[in-house]
Scaffold this motif. Structure first.
Motif, PDB file in Angstrom:
ATOM      1  N   ILE A 215      10.493 -14.488   6.803  1.00  0.00           N
ATOM      2  CA  ILE A 215       9.111 -14.088   7.048  1.00  0.00           C
ATOM      3  C   ILE A 215       8.628 -13.291   5.850  1.00  0.00           C
ATOM      4  O   ILE A 215       9.303 -12.373   5.387  1.00  0.00           O
ATOM      5  CB  ILE A 215       9.022 -13.175   8.290  1.00  0.00           C
ATOM      6  CG1 ILE A 215       9.592 -13.863   9.509  1.00  0.00           C
ATOM      7  CG2 ILE A 215       7.613 -12.736   8.540  1.00  0.00           C
ATOM      8  CD1 ILE A 215       9.628 -12.940  10.719  1.00  0.00           C
ATOM      9  N   VAL A 216       7.440 -13.614   5.356  1.00  0.00           N
ATOM     10  CA  VAL A 216       6.849 -12.807   4.290  1.00  0.00           C
ATOM     11  C   VAL A 216       5.992 -11.744   4.951  1.00  0.00           C
ATOM     12  O   VAL A 216       5.232 -12.036   5.868  1.00  0.00           O
ATOM     13  CB  VAL A 216       5.980 -13.684   3.366  1.00  0.00           C
ATOM     14  CG1 VAL A 216       5.204 -12.827   2.381  1.00  0.00           C
ATOM     15  CG2 VAL A 216       6.849 -14.679   2.632  1.00  0.00           C
ATOM     16  N   GLY A 217       6.130 -10.506   4.533  1.00  0.00           N
ATOM     17  CA  GLY A 217       5.312  -9.430   5.089  1.00  0.00           C
ATOM     18  C   GLY A 217       4.594  -8.693   3.986  1.00  0.00           C
ATOM     19  O   GLY A 217       5.173  -8.400   2.947  1.00  0.00           O
ATOM     20  N   HIS A 218       3.320  -8.421   4.207  1.00  0.00           N
ATOM     21  CA  HIS A 218       2.575  -7.653   3.200  1.00  0.00           C
ATOM     22  C   HIS A 218       2.928  -6.189   3.332  1.00  0.00           C
ATOM     23  O   HIS A 218       3.324  -5.724   4.392  1.00  0.00           O
ATOM     24  CB  HIS A 218       1.079  -7.829   3.410  1.00  0.00           C
ATOM     25  CG  HIS A 218       0.645  -9.221   3.113  1.00  0.00           C
ATOM     26  ND1 HIS A 218      -0.595  -9.682   3.405  1.00  0.00           N
ATOM     27  CD2 HIS A 218       1.313 -10.256   2.555  1.00  0.00           C
ATOM     28  CE1 HIS A 218      -0.689 -10.945   3.040  1.00  0.00           C
ATOM     29  NE2 HIS A 218       0.459 -11.307   2.529  1.00  0.00           N
ATOM     30  N   VAL A 219       2.727  -5.433   2.270  1.00  0.00           N
ATOM     31  CA  VAL A 219       3.015  -4.000   2.366  1.00  0.00           C
ATOM     32  C   VAL A 219       1.731  -3.184   2.269  1.00  0.00           C
ATOM     33  O   VAL A 219       0.743  -3.607   1.683  1.00  0.00           O
ATOM     34  CB  VAL A 219       4.028  -3.524   1.301  1.00  0.00           C
ATOM     35  CG1 VAL A 219       5.368  -4.162   1.510  1.00  0.00           C
ATOM     36  CG2 VAL A 219       3.511  -3.781  -0.080  1.00  0.00           C
ATOM     37  N   THR A 220       1.775  -2.024   2.881  1.00  0.00           N
ATOM     38  CA  THR A 220       0.617  -1.120   2.847  1.00  0.00           C
ATOM     39  C   THR A 220       0.664  -0.309   1.552  1.00  0.00           C
ATOM     40  O   THR A 220       1.600  -0.429   0.771  1.00  0.00           O
ATOM     41  CB  THR A 220       0.689  -0.133   4.017  1.00  0.00           C
ATOM     42  OG1 THR A 220       1.913   0.583   3.904  1.00  0.00           O
ATOM     43  CG2 THR A 220       0.646  -0.836   5.351  1.00  0.00           C
ATOM     44  N   LYS A 221      -0.335   0.534   1.385  1.00  0.00           N
ATOM     45  CA  LYS A 221      -0.402   1.358   0.171  1.00  0.00           C
ATOM     46  C   LYS A 221       0.847   2.221   0.004  1.00  0.00           C
ATOM     47  O   LYS A 221       1.299   2.489  -1.084  1.00  0.00           O
ATOM     48  CB  LYS A 221      -1.624   2.283   0.250  1.00  0.00           C
ATOM     49  CG  LYS A 221      -2.929   1.588  -0.082  1.00  0.00           C
ATOM     50  CD  LYS A 221      -3.989   2.607  -0.445  1.00  0.00           C
ATOM     51  CE  LYS A 221      -4.402   3.496   0.697  1.00  0.00           C
ATOM     52  NZ  LYS A 221      -5.092   2.914   1.801  1.00  0.00           N
ATOM     53  N   GLU A 222       1.401   2.640   1.139  1.00  0.00           N
ATOM     54  CA  GLU A 222       2.585   3.518   1.075  1.00  0.00           C
ATOM     55  C   GLU A 222       3.852   2.726   0.789  1.00  0.00           C
ATOM     56  O   GLU A 222       4.912   3.298   0.607  1.00  0.00           O
ATOM     57  CB  GLU A 222       2.775   4.273   2.403  1.00  0.00           C
ATOM     58  CG  GLU A 222       1.754   5.356   2.658  1.00  0.00           C
ATOM     59  CD  GLU A 222       0.419   4.817   3.091  1.00  0.00           C
ATOM     60  OE1 GLU A 222       0.412   3.814   3.834  1.00  0.00           O
ATOM     61  OE2 GLU A 222      -0.609   5.372   2.677  1.00  0.00           O
TER      62      GLU A 222
END
Ligand code: TYD
Ligand code: MG
Length: 460
Positions: A215-222
Motif C-alpha cells: 500500500i502506498v501512503g502519503h505523509v503529512t507535514k510532520e
C-alpha cells in the motif's frame, strides 16, 4: 437517518475520535482539524487465515507441527528492498510504503512488480492516482515488462476485492490508500474512517487469500502517514522512504516489520531509468570529501547489519555574542553539546566561547553513539586547526569521564574501512579481543579521548 448510522468527529491529524465537534484536538493539540463523518455500526468479520469467527469451538495447533514451505518468501530481486523486508516478500503480508510526494514510491513499486512478474508471479497494479497512460510512460523508462503484470485504474474497494478474487494475483500494489473508498462509509476518500476501513478490507483480502499487498501512503507535514496512527498498527510492515530532495539518493527504512529487523536500511539512487540500488553506500557517502582540511574525519556507523562510513564535519569559530551558537545537522543536537562539554572539562579545550556547527556530510541521519569519537575529533580538529589525514577513520562511544567505550561489531567496521582503502583506524581499547589481528590496517586502540587527540596531534 438509518438507525445503525451515527455521526462521529475525527481529527484529521491524529485520528482522535469524539462525539462532539471541538476547536482543538485533545490528542495532538492541532486546531480546526475535526471533520464530521458518518460511521455505520456494521459488524466487521474477523481476519486471519484459517480463523472461523462463527464457530464456538476452536482447536489450538501445536507450534512444532506447523510446517513452513521452502519458498516462503518471494524475492523482489532488488537486493536493498529484500534486505529491508527481512529476506523477500512474505505471502499474505500487508506492507505500507510511506514517503514525501515525488520521492519514488510509485517508481519503486512498479520496479518490484516488474521483477516479480518476470520471475513468473502474476501481479496486479491498482492505481487510483494515475491513468493507464501515465503508468505506461513511467514503465517505458524502467524497462521491459512481460504479460504477468496487469494494470487497473480503480478506487472502489468492493470492485478491487472482486477483481482480486477473480484474477488471484500473488501480489497487488495499491497506489495510494488515500484515494480508495468503501461504499459503506459516507465520508470522502482520504478521510480517517475511509483510510481505516480501506486498510481493514485490504488486510482481510491479504490474510484470507494469501496475496501480498503493498500500500502506498502519503505523509503529512510532520512526516507521518496521513490518516490515523492505527494504520501503522494494522499492517505487517511499515517502510518509509527518506531522502533529501536535493540529493539523488533515497533511503528506505523499516519502521515496523513483523517478519524482520527494523534496523536495516536500503539505499537507492534516482536515475533516469528508475531507482538504482546503491550496493556500497559508504563509497557513495564519501564522494566529494575534501582532502587536507581541518574539521573533517570519517566515522563509522552500523545501520542494521551493515557498516556505513560517513564524513563528519565540524566548524568551530569564535562567538561574537554572549551565548554561543551550536548546530547539529544529521545527528543529535544534545549529544553534540554533551561531547563538547566533555572536551571542555576533561580535555581542557576552551569551547565555551565558541560557536560550533557539526554536520554529517551527504544528508544522512545518524544517531548511533559509535560516531561520538568522530564528532569529538572533528571538533578538536577544527578548533585547533589540525588536519586529520584522509586515511584515518575513528569510531567509539565517548562517556562523560572522557573514556572511550566499546561498540558492537567492531570487526565488521574495521573490515569495511580496509575495503575502502583506509589504513588507520582509531577504536576503543576494549574492542581489542573482538577485532583480533588485521593485516594492512594500523589499529590505534584508545581508552581515553585524550589518547585519540594526542594521536591526531602527533600525526599532524
Ligand atoms: P514517483 O515514483 O512518481 O513518486 P511518488 O509515487 O513517491 O510520488 O517519483 C517520481 C519522481 O522521480 C519524479 O520527480 C521523476 C523522478 N523519476 C526519475 O528521475 N527517473 C525515473 O526513471 C522515474 C520513473 C522517475
Ligand atoms: Mg505516486
Amino acid at each position: 437517518m438509518l438507525k445503525n448510522k451515527k455521526i462521529v468527529y475525527f481529527c484529521q491529524e491524529c485520528g482522535y475520535e469524539s462525539s462532539k465537534w471541538m476547536g482543538q484536538c485533545p490528542g495532538c493539540r492541532a486546531w480546526n482539524t475535526f471533520v464530521e463523518e458518518t460511521v455505520s455500526a456494521k459488524k466487521t468479520s474477523s481476519v486471519g487465515s484459517g480463523l472461523k469467527s462463527s464457530s464456538r469451538r476452536a482447536e489450538p495447533v501445536v507450534l512444532k507441527d506447523i510446517r513452513l514451505s521452502e519458498d516462503e518468501r518471494r524475492l523482489t530481486k532488488i537486493g536493498e528492498l529484500d534486505r529491508v523486508l527481512g529476506g523477500g516478500v512474505v505471502p499474505g503480508s500487508l506492507v505500507l510504503v510511506g514517503g514525501d510526494p515525488g520521492i519514488g514510491k510509485s517508481t519503486l513499486l512498479l520496479q518490484v512488480c516488474r521483477n516479480l512478474a518476470l520471475s513468473g508471479n502474476s501481479v496486479l497494479y491498482i492505481s487510483g492516482e494515475e491513468s493507464l497512460r501515465q503508468i505506461k510512460l513511467r514503465a517505458e523508462r524502467i524497462g521491459e515488462f512481460n504479460e504477468n503484470l496487469q494494470l487497473l485504474c480503480e478506487t472502489n474497494l468492493e470492485t478491487i476485492r472482486e477483481v482480486i478474487e477473480r484474477k488471484k494475483p500473488s501480489m497487488v500494489v495499491i497506489d495510494s490508500i488515500q484515494t480508495m473508498f468503501h461504499e459503506d462509509i459516507s465520508s470522502a476518500p482520504g478521510s480517517v474512517s475511509q483510510v481505516r476501513e480501506s486498510t481493514n478490507v485490504l488486510m482481510q483480502i491479504a490474510k484470507g487469500q494469501g496475496v501480498s499487498i503493498f500500500i502506498v501512503g502519503h505523509v503529512t507535514k510532520e512526516g507521518n502517514v496521513a490518516g490515523p496512527r492505527v494504520l501503522e498498527h494494522m499492517v505487517d510492515t511499515v517502510l518509509y522512504f527518506e531522502g533529501d530532495r536535493h540529493a539523488s539518493y533515497r533511503i528506505l527504512r523499516a519502521v515496523k516489520n513483523r517478519f524482520g529487523s527494523t534496523n536495516e536500511i536500503g539505499v537507492f539512487e534516482m536515475r533516469n531509468t528508475g531507482l538504482e540500488e546503491v550496493k556500497n553506500p559508504s563509497e557513495f557517502m564519501l564522494n566529494g570529501k575534501p582532502n587536507g582540511t581541518s574539521g573533517s574525519i570519517v566515522a563509522c556507523s552500523m545501520e542494521g547489519t551493515r557498516p556505513i562510513l560517513v564524513e563528519i564535519q565540524a566548524l568551530v569559530c569564535q562567538s561574537n555574542f554572549g551565548i554561543p551558537r551550536r548546530t547539529a545537522v544529521g545527528t543529535d543536537f544534545n549529544r553534540v553539546n554533551l561531547l563538547m562539554a566533555v572536551l571542555e572539562k576533561k580535555v581542557g579545550i576552551h569551547l565555551a566561547a565558541c560557536d560550533a556547527y557539526v554536520n554529517i556530510a551527504g544528508g544522512m541521519k545518524m544517531t548511533e553513539p559509535a560516531i561520538d569519537l568522530g564528532i569529538s575529533l572533528a571538533v578538536v580538529s577544527s578548533c585547533k586547526d589540525i588536519i586529520i589525514p584522509d586515511s584515518v577513520i575513528a569510531f567509539g562511544e565517548v562517556g562523560l569521564s572522557g573514556e572511550v567505550r566499546a561498540v558492537s561489531m567492531a570487526g565488521q567496521r574495521v573490515a569495511e574501512a580496509k575495503k575502502l582503502g583506509f589504513d588507520t583506524v582509531i577504536l576503543p581499547e576494549v574492542c581489542k579481543s573482538s577485532v583480533g589481528k588485521v593485516t594492512g590496517v594500523n589499529l590505534i586502540y584508545v581508552s581515553w579521548i585524550q589518547e585519540a587527540i594526542r594521536f591526531i596531534m602527533k600525526n599532524n
